[in-house]
Design a protein around this motif. Structure first.
Motif, PDB file in Angstrom:
ATOM      1  N   VAL A  23     -51.633 -13.132   8.474  1.00 53.50           N
ATOM      2  CA  VAL A  23     -50.433 -12.415   8.869  1.00 53.50           C
ATOM      3  C   VAL A  23     -50.577 -12.464  10.550  1.00 53.50           C
ATOM      4  CG1 VAL A  23     -49.101 -10.030   9.043  1.00 53.50           C
ATOM      5  CG2 VAL A  23     -50.102 -10.964   6.977  1.00 53.50           C
ATOM      6  N   VAL A  24     -49.457 -12.892  11.251  1.00 55.59           N
ATOM      7  CA  VAL A  24     -49.290 -12.948  12.529  1.00 55.59           C
ATOM      8  C   VAL A  24     -48.093 -11.946  12.987  1.00 55.59           C
ATOM      9  CG1 VAL A  24     -50.059 -15.286  12.725  1.00 55.59           C
ATOM     10  CG2 VAL A  24     -47.678 -14.885  12.287  1.00 55.59           C
ATOM     11  N   SER A  25     -47.295 -11.267  12.288  1.00 54.44           N
ATOM     12  CA  SER A  25     -46.301 -10.241  12.845  1.00 54.44           C
ATOM     13  C   SER A  25     -45.665  -9.578  11.882  1.00 54.44           C
ATOM     14  CB  SER A  25     -45.310 -10.833  13.759  1.00 54.44           C
ATOM     15  OG  SER A  25     -44.441 -11.942  12.993  1.00 54.44           O
ATOM     16  N   TYR A  26     -44.972  -8.526  12.060  1.00 50.20           N
ATOM     17  CA  TYR A  26     -44.425  -7.682  10.987  1.00 50.20           C
ATOM     18  C   TYR A  26     -42.905  -7.368  11.619  1.00 50.20           C
ATOM     19  CZ  TYR A  26     -49.048  -6.654   9.750  1.00 50.20           C
ATOM     20  OH  TYR A  26     -50.519  -6.730   9.144  1.00 50.20           O
ATOM     21  N   THR A  27     -42.178  -7.225  10.473  1.00 49.56           N
ATOM     22  CA  THR A  27     -40.702  -6.664  10.842  1.00 49.56           C
ATOM     23  C   THR A  27     -40.534  -5.401  10.223  1.00 49.56           C
ATOM     24  OG1 THR A  27     -39.746  -8.822  11.192  1.00 49.56           O
ATOM     25  CG2 THR A  27     -38.175  -7.114  10.812  1.00 49.56           C
ATOM     26  N   ILE A  28     -40.333  -4.358  10.880  1.00 45.60           N
ATOM     27  CA  ILE A  28     -40.445  -2.924  10.206  1.00 45.60           C
ATOM     28  C   ILE A  28     -39.141  -2.167  10.873  1.00 45.60           C
ATOM     29  CG2 ILE A  28     -41.749  -0.837   9.981  1.00 45.60           C
ATOM     30  CD1 ILE A  28     -44.397  -2.295  10.846  1.00 45.60           C
ATOM     31  N   TRP A  93     -46.214 -14.887   8.162  1.00 47.44           N
ATOM     32  CA  TRP A  93     -47.149 -15.564   8.359  1.00 47.44           C
ATOM     33  C   TRP A  93     -46.712 -16.940   9.208  1.00 47.44           C
ATOM     34  CZ3 TRP A  93     -46.698 -12.887   4.281  1.00 47.44           C
ATOM     35  CH2 TRP A  93     -47.736 -12.294   3.695  1.00 47.44           C
ATOM     36  N   SER A  94     -47.589 -17.394  10.111  1.00 52.69           N
ATOM     37  CA  SER A  94     -47.359 -19.051  11.033  1.00 52.69           C
ATOM     38  C   SER A  94     -47.306 -20.128  10.076  1.00 52.69           C
ATOM     39  CB  SER A  94     -48.073 -18.954  12.114  1.00 52.69           C
ATOM     40  OG  SER A  94     -49.272 -19.137  11.907  1.00 52.69           O
ATOM     41  N   GLN A  95     -48.210 -20.218   8.997  1.00 56.09           N
ATOM     42  CA  GLN A  95     -48.629 -21.144   8.223  1.00 56.09           C
ATOM     43  C   GLN A  95     -49.150 -20.565   7.041  1.00 56.09           C
ATOM     44  OE1 GLN A  95     -51.445 -22.887  11.152  1.00 56.09           O
ATOM     45  NE2 GLN A  95     -52.951 -22.635   9.686  1.00 56.09           N
ATOM     46  N   TRP A  96     -49.060 -21.408   5.776  1.00 53.98           N
ATOM     47  CA  TRP A  96     -49.516 -21.391   4.757  1.00 53.98           C
ATOM     48  C   TRP A  96     -49.062 -22.510   3.708  1.00 53.98           C
ATOM     49  CZ3 TRP A  96     -53.103 -18.512   2.616  1.00 53.98           C
ATOM     50  CH2 TRP A  96     -53.190 -18.696   1.208  1.00 53.98           C
TER      51      TRP A  96
END
Length: 245
Positions: A23-28, A93-96
């Motif tokens: 996880v690289v960021s969150y939108t809350i 995520w930036s990649q998966w």
């Protein structure tokens, strides 16, 4: 043609990083919060996300780092954000690249300030999960497959949850290697507000480590057997989802 050892090593490192994720960021509540950047200087980072060192998986269900992909501690410049109960949270995520496996989201109430809490000592409860959505174990649609497509996962904090300081834990479990589960957990710090009065208890609560077992059939699994090729059900590991009741 020959390649220098340094080029070969660099290629291996890049391929390993690209094969995994975090996880690289969150939108809350419509606001975006930068997450931890595991390959950047930790001394210069401040984030609501707990620190973690790499995109590499945890390979043991009982690893000491399995609560938040670190030693259980907050960062030196740890942040916490205030969130009303019922708010939607989107992890990014930036990649998966792993399409087979479940997604799980947990929370844990801290006894005081979360910044002072070791995540390995807390009682965790699950607020969301997405396992096998359709099809069979090896070729069906999974929660992690949806993350691979969208690089995000959306859930909401139960609206009845009592106020307090909490950690939220997003976990991807990759099952693409037979009997070799890969755990990818990351955590962030929240102050939940509102008028809720509920907290889970009993069988809804687990410790990490402790919530999973290496012998769990949903973890120690080979999705490529003849039997798996016709299996259309999968029980997501861990406790049942607490819906706020």
């Amino acid at each position: 043609m020959t390649f220098s050892p340094l080029i070969v090593l660099a290629t291996c490192i890049v391929s390993q990083v690209l094969a995994h994720g975090g996880v690289v960021s969150y939108t809350i509540g419509g606001q975006t919060f930068a997450g931890w950047q595991p390959y950047n200087d930790p001394s210069s980072q401040s984030s609501i996300e707990r620190p973690y060192s790499s995109y590499d998986p945890i390979l043991s269900a009982t690893a000491s780092t399995i609560s938040c992909n670190n030693n259980g501690q907050a960062s030196a410049h740890q942040l916490t954000t205030s969130v009303p109960a019922g708010t939607q949270i989107v992890a990014h995520w930036s990649q998966w690249t792993h399409a087979q496996g479940p997604v799980m989201v947990y929370m844990a109430k801290c006894p005081g300030l979360c910044t002072a809490a070791n995540s390995a000592t807390l009682d965790w409860f699950k607020i969301a999960e997405t396992g096998l959505i359709s099809g069979t174990l090896p070729s069906g649609v999974w929660g992690t497959g949806q993350v691979m497509d969208t690089l995000s996962y959306t859930t909401s904090i139960p609206s009845s949850l009592a106020p307090g300081e909490y950690l939220i834990r997003h976990e991807l479990l990759a099952l693409h290697q037979a009997n070799t589960p890969q755990f990818y957990p990351e955590c962030a710090q929240l102050t939940v507000t509102g008028s809720g009065t509920k907290t889970p208890s009993g069988s809804y609560l687990v410790k990490f480590p402790g919530g999973y077992s290496a012998s769990d059939p949903s973890i120690n699994i080979n999705i490529y057997t003849t039997e798996a090729a016709s299996t259309t059900t999968y029980k997501v590991p861990g406790p049942p989802v607490w819906n706020g009741q």
